[in-house]
Design a protein around this motif. Structure first.
Motif, PDB file in Angstrom:
ATOM      1  N   GLY A   1       5.321  12.200  16.087  1.00 47.21           N
ATOM      2  CA  GLY A   1       4.333  11.909  16.759  1.00 47.21           C
ATOM      3  C   GLY A   1       3.407  12.162  15.386  1.00 47.21           C
ATOM      4  N   VAL A   2       4.138  13.248  14.222  1.00 47.43           N
ATOM      5  CA  VAL A   2       3.702  13.487  12.667  1.00 47.43           C
ATOM      6  C   VAL A   2       3.764  12.308  12.034  1.00 47.43           C
ATOM      7  CG1 VAL A   2       4.207  15.137  10.985  1.00 47.43           C
ATOM      8  CG2 VAL A   2       4.884  15.786  13.193  1.00 47.43           C
ATOM      9  N   ALA A   3       2.439  12.166  11.272  1.00 44.47           N
ATOM     10  CA  ALA A   3       2.892  11.251  10.202  1.00 44.47           C
ATOM     11  C   ALA A   3       3.031  11.597   9.105  1.00 44.47           C
ATOM     12  CB  ALA A   3       0.889  10.870  10.585  1.00 44.47           C
ATOM     13  N   ARG A   4       3.737  10.065   9.112  1.00 43.19           N
ATOM     14  CA  ARG A   4       5.075   9.891   8.285  1.00 43.19           C
ATOM     15  C   ARG A   4       3.982   9.303   6.960  1.00 43.19           C
ATOM     16  NH1 ARG A   4      10.625   9.277   8.627  1.00 43.19           N
ATOM     17  NH2 ARG A   4      10.767   9.415  10.728  1.00 43.19           N
ATOM     18  N   GLN A   5       2.731   9.096   6.469  1.00 43.89           N
ATOM     19  CA  GLN A   5       1.705   8.718   5.523  1.00 43.89           C
ATOM     20  C   GLN A   5       2.580   7.355   4.722  1.00 43.89           C
ATOM     21  OE1 GLN A   5      -0.893  11.077   4.486  1.00 43.89           O
ATOM     22  NE2 GLN A   5       0.078  13.322   5.265  1.00 43.89           N
ATOM     23  N   PRO A   6       2.772   6.493   5.135  1.00 41.80           N
ATOM     24  CA  PRO A   6       2.847   5.253   4.479  1.00 41.80           C
ATOM     25  C   PRO A   6       2.443   4.488   3.018  1.00 41.80           C
ATOM     26  CG  PRO A   6       2.315   4.368   6.207  1.00 41.80           C
ATOM     27  CD  PRO A   6       2.628   5.850   6.496  1.00 41.80           C
ATOM     28  N   ARG A   7       3.193   5.243   2.455  1.00 40.63           N
ATOM     29  CA  ARG A   7       2.169   4.238   0.507  1.00 40.63           C
ATOM     30  C   ARG A   7       2.477   3.243   0.080  1.00 40.63           C
ATOM     31  NH1 ARG A   7      -1.404   7.435  -0.483  1.00 40.63           N
ATOM     32  NH2 ARG A   7      -0.951   7.421  -2.378  1.00 40.63           N
ATOM     33  N   TYR A   8       3.822   2.817  -0.362  1.00 41.46           N
ATOM     34  CA  TYR A   8       3.637   1.783  -1.048  1.00 41.46           C
ATOM     35  C   TYR A   8       4.986   0.326  -0.649  1.00 41.46           C
ATOM     36  CZ  TYR A   8       0.435   3.258  -4.235  1.00 41.46           C
ATOM     37  OH  TYR A   8      -0.431   3.471  -5.382  1.00 41.46           O
TER      38      TYR A   8
ATOM     39  N   TYR B   1      11.206  -2.127   1.503  1.00 37.78           N
ATOM     40  CA  TYR B   1      11.074  -0.863   2.030  1.00 37.78           C
ATOM     41  C   TYR B   1       9.787   0.179   1.763  1.00 37.78           C
ATOM     42  CZ  TYR B   1      16.254  -1.757   1.024  1.00 37.78           C
ATOM     43  OH  TYR B   1      17.096  -1.977   0.587  1.00 37.78           O
ATOM     44  N   ILE B   2       9.947   1.171   2.253  1.00 41.11           N
ATOM     45  CA  ILE B   2       8.545   1.531   2.847  1.00 41.11           C
ATOM     46  C   ILE B   2       8.977   3.593   1.650  1.00 41.11           C
ATOM     47  CG2 ILE B   2       6.400   1.313   4.026  1.00 41.11           C
ATOM     48  CD1 ILE B   2       7.038  -0.847   4.578  1.00 41.11           C
ATOM     49  N   THR B   3       7.847   3.823   1.130  1.00 37.11           N
ATOM     50  CA  THR B   3       7.907   4.678   0.572  1.00 37.11           C
ATOM     51  C   THR B   3       6.521   5.953   1.905  1.00 37.11           C
ATOM     52  OG1 THR B   3       6.175   4.690  -1.091  1.00 37.11           O
ATOM     53  CG2 THR B   3       8.299   4.970  -2.150  1.00 37.11           C
TER      54      THR B   3
ATOM     55  N   THR C   1      10.771  10.274   1.799  1.00 36.53           N
ATOM     56  CA  THR C   1      11.645   8.970   2.673  1.00 36.53           C
ATOM     57  C   THR C   1      11.035   7.632   2.819  1.00 36.53           C
ATOM     58  OG1 THR C   1      10.562   8.307   5.526  1.00 36.53           O
ATOM     59  CG2 THR C   1      11.572  10.478   4.469  1.00 36.53           C
ATOM     60  N   VAL C   2      12.119   7.077   2.705  1.00 36.13           N
ATOM     61  CA  VAL C   2      12.358   5.951   2.279  1.00 36.13           C
ATOM     62  C   VAL C   2      12.882   5.043   3.280  1.00 36.13           C
ATOM     63  CG1 VAL C   2      12.645   3.621   0.445  1.00 36.13           C
ATOM     64  CG2 VAL C   2      12.304   5.657  -0.864  1.00 36.13           C
ATOM     65  N   ALA C   3      11.438   4.451   4.334  1.00 35.51           N
ATOM     66  CA  ALA C   3      12.426   3.179   4.931  1.00 35.51           C
ATOM     67  C   ALA C   3      12.500   1.784   4.746  1.00 35.51           C
ATOM     68  CB  ALA C   3      10.971   3.603   6.120  1.00 35.51           C
TER      69      ALA C   3
ATOM     70  N   ARG D   1       9.568  14.273  -3.322  1.00 33.35           N
ATOM     71  CA  ARG D   1       8.615  15.322  -2.413  1.00 33.35           C
ATOM     72  C   ARG D   1       7.718  13.909  -3.194  1.00 33.35           C
ATOM     73  NH1 ARG D   1       6.126  19.670  -4.325  1.00 33.35           N
ATOM     74  NH2 ARG D   1       7.766  19.673  -6.165  1.00 33.35           N
ATOM     75  N   ASN D   2       7.358  13.594  -1.813  1.00 33.26           N
ATOM     76  CA  ASN D   2       6.235  12.364  -1.782  1.00 33.26           C
ATOM     77  C   ASN D   2       5.680  11.429  -2.729  1.00 33.26           C
ATOM     78  OD1 ASN D   2       4.248  15.787  -2.455  1.00 33.26           O
ATOM     79  ND2 ASN D   2       4.643  14.817  -0.143  1.00 33.26           N
ATOM     80  N   PRO D   3       7.345  10.575  -2.126  1.00 32.31           N
ATOM     81  CA  PRO D   3       7.551   9.526  -3.213  1.00 32.31           C
ATOM     82  C   PRO D   3       5.776   8.147  -3.352  1.00 32.31           C
ATOM     83  CG  PRO D   3       8.795   9.167  -0.573  1.00 32.31           C
ATOM     84  CD  PRO D   3       7.879  10.524  -1.442  1.00 32.31           C
ATOM     85  N   GLU D   4       5.608   7.251  -4.451  1.00 33.91           N
ATOM     86  CA  GLU D   4       4.670   6.798  -4.191  1.00 33.91           C
ATOM     87  C   GLU D   4       4.967   5.040  -4.782  1.00 33.91           C
ATOM     88  OE1 GLU D   4       1.374   7.384  -3.669  1.00 33.91           O
ATOM     89  OE2 GLU D   4       0.946   9.345  -4.204  1.00 33.91           O
ATOM     90  N   GLN D   5       4.980   5.015  -5.868  1.00 34.00           N
ATOM     91  CA  GLN D   5       5.459   3.644  -5.922  1.00 34.00           C
ATOM     92  C   GLN D   5       6.909   2.853  -6.246  1.00 34.00           C
ATOM     93  OE1 GLN D   5       2.698   1.362  -9.083  1.00 34.00           O
ATOM     94  NE2 GLN D   5       0.906   2.470  -8.085  1.00 34.00           N
ATOM     95  N   MET D   6       7.447   1.573  -6.391  1.00 34.66           N
ATOM     96  CA  MET D   6       8.614   1.243  -6.694  1.00 34.66           C
ATOM     97  C   MET D   6       9.210   0.793  -7.568  1.00 34.66           C
ATOM     98  SD  MET D   6      10.144   1.977  -2.920  1.00 34.66           S
ATOM     99  CE  MET D   6       8.668   0.740  -1.926  1.00 34.66           C
TER     100      MET D   6
END
Length: 356
Positions: A121-128, A137-139, A144-146, A163-168
């Motif tokens: 229920g807690v948002a992971r907030q996907p970025r890239y 691969y989703i930061t 985390t990276v899914a 912490r708070n990963p962005e681009q890859m």
């Protein structure tokens, strides 16, 4: 004889239908391509306003379809669409505040799968998003990276990074992840995680200037890292990592505009400077080769995203128009002359070539 010939023709017809109906990801049906040749623009929309959108610009007919996702699916994209990329027959769109991953058919924008990116229920907030050997691969901002199988579209694993990963960026069988720490104002992270793509495990962290956000790899395997600094005393910086031994080749403060985007094509890296110019960096000499790529008197209001079409050398730059009005896409020739433009939605933050 007539019967054999008739059966043979039927068999050929059936095989032909089977061949045209199978794609890289084994799509069972050939969907109609009603968008044609062109480029997608991912519009972030206003924060928490649930008005993110997906624009398509047909570069042949000059037709703009402002909200492909809503038109195709009868529902909105969500709140703050942050990134998108096409892999195989699918397009993956990360929607940050809504905490979803939308997988669509790039031929028509129709939804293939909606993936909820929440943890109890807690948002992971996907970025890239990035891809390697049939894995997406989703930061996410939950550190985390899914890892997602691109055929089954199931999440196989979460890799814990900084912490708070962005681009890859991917180079030499390794995934480099920019750990920004951007949600902790005044206390950013300063590392790039290195993930072995054979085992999908983090093997090390490389220290770089504060708040790394953007990454890109050049043809030689070097990784370019843009750090945003702390928006106060620590200035933005460009760091180059040797993708073979992960040593820092160089790291210097640099003039980078808000958004901190970088695009690499051939031996050139394109960046947007703080005063809105497109700067070209030679990845062979590691020196600026053109401090003002765009020719004539053209000026942006709020340049935001940049991409280069490798097949033509054309440079695509979005203008967010102060982040309060619908934006615009500008297309420049490989020599830097303005040649085309198109309307977009609010805060156009990503350009995705349907046909590169």
């Amino acid at each position: 004889m007539r019967s054999f010939k008739h059966s043979y023709l039927l068999l050929l017809s059936a095989l032909s239908l089977l061949a045209t109906s199978c794609s890289k990801d084994d799509d069972p049906i050939v969907a109609e391509d009603n968008l044609g040749t062109g480029v997608f623009i991912v519009n972030q929309g206003a924060f928490s306003a649930s008005n993110a959108s997906l624009t398509f610009y047909n570069t042949t007919t000059k037709k703009v379809t402002l909200d492909v996702f809503s038109a195709a699916n009868g529902t909105g994209l969500g709140s703050v669409a942050n990134d998108a990329a096409i892999y195989g027959s699918k397009m993956y769109i990360t929607v940050n505040v809504s905490s979803t991953l939308e997988v669509v058919d790039p031929r028509n924008g129709k939804l293939i799968k909606h993936i909820d990116m929440k943890n109890n229920g807690v948002a992971r907030q996907p970025r890239y998003v990035a891809f390697y050997k049939n894995k997406a691969y989703i930061t996410s901002y939950d550190n985390t990276v899914a890892v997602i199988d691109t055929a089954s579209l199931t999440i196989e694993k979460f890799i814990t990074v900084g912490r708070n990963p962005e681009q890859m960026a991917i180079a030499n069988g390794k995934l480099y992840v920019a750990n920004s720490g951007g949600l902790t104002f005044g206390n950013p992270d300063n590392s790039v995680s290195v993930i072995d793509l054979n085992t999908n495990t983090e093997t090390k962290k490389i220290t770089v200037p504060a708040n790394p956000v953007s990454l890109a790899a050049d043809a030689g395997g070097d990784v370019y890292v843009i750090s945003a600094g702390d928006y106060d005393k620590i200035l933005p910086a460009l760091t180059i990592i040797n993708g073979t031994n992960d040593a820092i080749k160089s790291s210097e403060t640099t003039d980078i505009g808000y958004g901190n985007t970088i695009a690499i094509a051939g031996n050139s890296a394109y960046l947007i400077s703080g005063d809105g110019k497109v700067v070209v960096f030679n990845t062979t000499t590691d020196q600026v080769s053109n401090a003002n790529f765009i020719t004539g008197n053209f000026k942006f209001a709020t340049p935001f995203a940049i991409a280069v079409k490798e097949s033509t050398g054309e440079v695509f730059v979005t203008d967010a128009k102060g982040y309060t009005a619908d934006g615009k896409l500008y297309i420049f020739s490989r020599e830097g002359a303005i040649k085309d433009s198109a309307a977009t939605g609010l805060i156009p933050g990503k350009v995705v070539f349907k046909n590169n």
